[in-house]
Design a protein around this motif. Structure first.
Motif, PDB file in Angstrom:
ATOM      1  N   UNK A 164      33.861  42.134   0.673  1.00 18.05           N
ATOM      2  CA  UNK A 164      33.060  42.536  -0.481  1.00 18.05           C
ATOM      3  C   UNK A 164      31.644  41.961  -0.419  1.00 18.05           C
ATOM      4  N   UNK A 165      31.497  40.762   0.147  1.00 17.51           N
ATOM      5  CA  UNK A 165      30.165  40.192   0.325  1.00 17.51           C
ATOM      6  C   UNK A 165      29.345  41.099   1.258  1.00 17.51           C
ATOM      7  N   UNK A 166      29.938  41.507   2.355  1.00 15.16           N
ATOM      8  CA  UNK A 166      29.237  42.371   3.307  1.00 15.16           C
ATOM      9  C   UNK A 166      28.943  43.741   2.681  1.00 15.16           C
ATOM     10  N   UNK A 167      29.893  44.232   1.882  1.00 14.12           N
ATOM     11  CA  UNK A 167      29.672  45.504   1.195  1.00 14.12           C
ATOM     12  C   UNK A 167      28.509  45.389   0.211  1.00 14.12           C
ATOM     13  N   UNK A 168      28.442  44.270  -0.479  1.00  9.20           N
ATOM     14  CA  UNK A 168      27.345  44.053  -1.421  1.00  9.20           C
ATOM     15  C   UNK A 168      25.992  44.058  -0.735  1.00  9.20           C
ATOM     16  N   UNK A 190      42.972  49.334  -3.068  1.00 10.07           N
ATOM     17  CA  UNK A 190      42.113  48.511  -3.927  1.00 10.07           C
ATOM     18  C   UNK A 190      40.918  47.972  -3.162  1.00 10.07           C
ATOM     19  N   UNK A 191      41.165  47.500  -1.931  1.00 10.77           N
ATOM     20  CA  UNK A 191      40.077  46.951  -1.113  1.00 10.77           C
ATOM     21  C   UNK A 191      39.080  48.038  -0.742  1.00 10.77           C
ATOM     22  N   UNK A 192      39.566  49.191  -0.311  1.00 12.89           N
ATOM     23  CA  UNK A 192      38.687  50.280   0.099  1.00 12.89           C
ATOM     24  C   UNK A 192      37.866  50.798  -1.081  1.00 12.89           C
ATOM     25  N   UNK A 193      38.500  50.917  -2.238  1.00 10.37           N
ATOM     26  CA  UNK A 193      37.775  51.378  -3.421  1.00 10.37           C
ATOM     27  C   UNK A 193      36.665  50.400  -3.804  1.00 10.37           C
ATOM     28  N   UNK A 194      36.944  49.095  -3.677  1.00  9.32           N
ATOM     29  CA  UNK A 194      35.948  48.105  -4.051  1.00  9.32           C
ATOM     30  C   UNK A 194      34.766  48.120  -3.083  1.00  9.32           C
ATOM     31  N   UNK A 195      35.034  48.281  -1.803  1.00  4.78           N
ATOM     32  CA  UNK A 195      33.953  48.394  -0.822  1.00  4.78           C
ATOM     33  C   UNK A 195      33.079  49.602  -1.147  1.00  4.78           C
ATOM     34  N   UNK A 196      33.724  50.726  -1.451  1.00  2.00           N
ATOM     35  CA  UNK A 196      32.972  51.929  -1.800  1.00  2.00           C
ATOM     36  C   UNK A 196      32.142  51.707  -3.061  1.00  2.00           C
ATOM     37  N   UNK A 197      32.723  51.067  -4.061  1.00  2.00           N
ATOM     38  CA  UNK A 197      32.007  50.848  -5.322  1.00  2.00           C
ATOM     39  C   UNK A 197      30.787  49.952  -5.127  1.00  2.00           C
ATOM     40  N   UNK A 198      30.956  48.874  -4.384  1.00  2.00           N
ATOM     41  CA  UNK A 198      29.871  47.918  -4.193  1.00  2.00           C
ATOM     42  C   UNK A 198      28.701  48.516  -3.411  1.00  2.00           C
ATOM     43  N   UNK A 199      28.963  49.511  -2.603  1.00  2.00           N
ATOM     44  CA  UNK A 199      27.904  50.109  -1.796  1.00  2.00           C
ATOM     45  C   UNK A 199      27.332  51.378  -2.426  1.00  2.00           C
ATOM     46  N   UNK A 200      27.929  51.835  -3.520  1.00  2.00           N
ATOM     47  CA  UNK A 200      27.487  53.094  -4.108  1.00  2.00           C
ATOM     48  C   UNK A 200      28.043  54.296  -3.376  1.00  2.00           C
ATOM     49  N   UNK A 201      29.145  54.097  -2.642  1.00  2.00           N
ATOM     50  CA  UNK A 201      29.767  55.180  -1.889  1.00  2.00           C
ATOM     51  C   UNK A 201      30.937  55.793  -2.630  1.00  2.00           C
ATOM     52  N   UNK A 202      31.988  56.171  -1.909  1.00  2.00           N
ATOM     53  CA  UNK A 202      33.139  56.821  -2.518  1.00  2.00           C
ATOM     54  C   UNK A 202      34.374  56.562  -1.673  1.00  2.00           C
ATOM     55  N   UNK A 203      35.540  56.712  -2.298  1.00  2.00           N
ATOM     56  CA  UNK A 203      36.832  56.529  -1.630  1.00  2.00           C
ATOM     57  C   UNK A 203      37.600  57.842  -1.668  1.00  2.00           C
ATOM     58  N   UNK A 204      38.363  58.108  -0.599  1.00  2.00           N
ATOM     59  CA  UNK A 204      39.221  59.286  -0.578  1.00  2.00           C
ATOM     60  C   UNK A 204      40.377  59.045   0.379  1.00  2.00           C
ATOM     61  N   UNK A 205      41.433  59.782   0.195  1.00  2.00           N
ATOM     62  CA  UNK A 205      42.547  59.694   1.139  1.00  2.00           C
ATOM     63  C   UNK A 205      42.252  60.514   2.391  1.00  2.00           C
ATOM     64  N   UNK A 206      42.759  60.033   3.500  1.00  2.00           N
ATOM     65  CA  UNK A 206      42.667  60.758   4.767  1.00  2.00           C
ATOM     66  C   UNK A 206      44.064  61.313   5.033  1.00  2.00           C
TER      67      UNK A 206
END
Length: 250
Positions: A164-168, A190-206
């Protein structure tokens, strides 16, 4: 993807100067490093019209991903095609696998070349190295500009706080990370969603059963990387995948 491919020398052409470039070990940041980074981030423009869009396409190539690796190889071609309709796009392939192996290609503007490189990589057992992927994206964002990062994976075995620090940091640089999760592990989600949120990106299933939806989503990311938010907004008027990404990015 078949594990029978010989990769001992085959992917030597995916890195600069014909040599496979391994990503360096991560080092802790000092207070001076952080201050300099924040100053750099504030000075950078998130989008420069007229420049070639740059997208980091990062993949978990550990053994658990083998069944869907070929699907990812096929979908990357659609990213190039969509980007071509709004601008130009360079893609940097980053992947990790095996025992502490994490490698990056040079910037590639030819879909056939990227497909050839991906076709030479076989999946090998090992732990996740998402932290190295995020660090590489940050390094390239500061050095030469990166408009977006796509990550496809099914596991997370690192410290989520460290990630999350790196994502920030990527968030400060206005580099959204689009996290595509294979499987339904709740902790990974949860981890993937938080990385997406901190970067202003998005999460989705593959989801291999939703290839059409995945194609729409990756096309939308490519449009954003090549043409910025305006390109994504235009695409969202007739594309549900783009509309979904745009909504998450708000």
């Amino acid at each position: 993807m078949s594990g029978g491919r010989d990769n001992s020398k085959s992917d030597g052409d995916i890195a600069h100067s014909g040599e496979n470039r391994s990503l360096p070990e991560q080092q802790p940041s000092t207070s001076d490093d952080i201050a300099a980074f924040v100053a750099k981030a504030k000075a950078m423009s998130p989008y420069a019209p007229g420049r070639t869009g740059r997208l980091v396409f990062a993949l978990d190539a550990t053994m658990s991903r083998q069944p869907t690796w070929d699907m990812a190889c096929a979908l990357q071609a659609d990213m190039f095609r969509e980007a071509a309709s709004v601008g130009s796009l360079d893609i940097r392939l980053v992947y990790y696998r095996g025992l502490n192996e994490c490698r990056a290609s040079g910037w590639i503007s030819d879909t056939a070349k990227l497909a050839k490189l991906m076709g030479k990589i076989d999946c090998r057992g090992g732990n996740t190295q998402i932290g190295k992927v995020l660090s590489e994206a940050r390094r390239e964002a500061v050095a030469s500009g990166v408009r977006a990062v796509v990550f496809v994976g099914d596991a997370m075995e690192e410290s989520v706080d460290d990630l999350c620090v790196k994502a920030g940091e990527l968030g400060l640089l206005k580099v959204p990370v689009f996290m595509f999760q294979e499987g339904r592990d709740a902790m990974v989600e949860r981890a993937f969603r938080e990385i997406a949120r901190l970067t202003g990106g998005a999460w989705s299933r593959f989801d291999p059963g939703a290839a059409a939806q995945l194609r729409e989503l990756l096309r939308a990311v490519a449009a954003y990387a090549a043409g910025g938010r305006e390109a994504l907004l235009r695409l969202s008027r007739n594309d549900s995948g783009a509309a979904g990404l745009l909504e998450q990015m708000k």
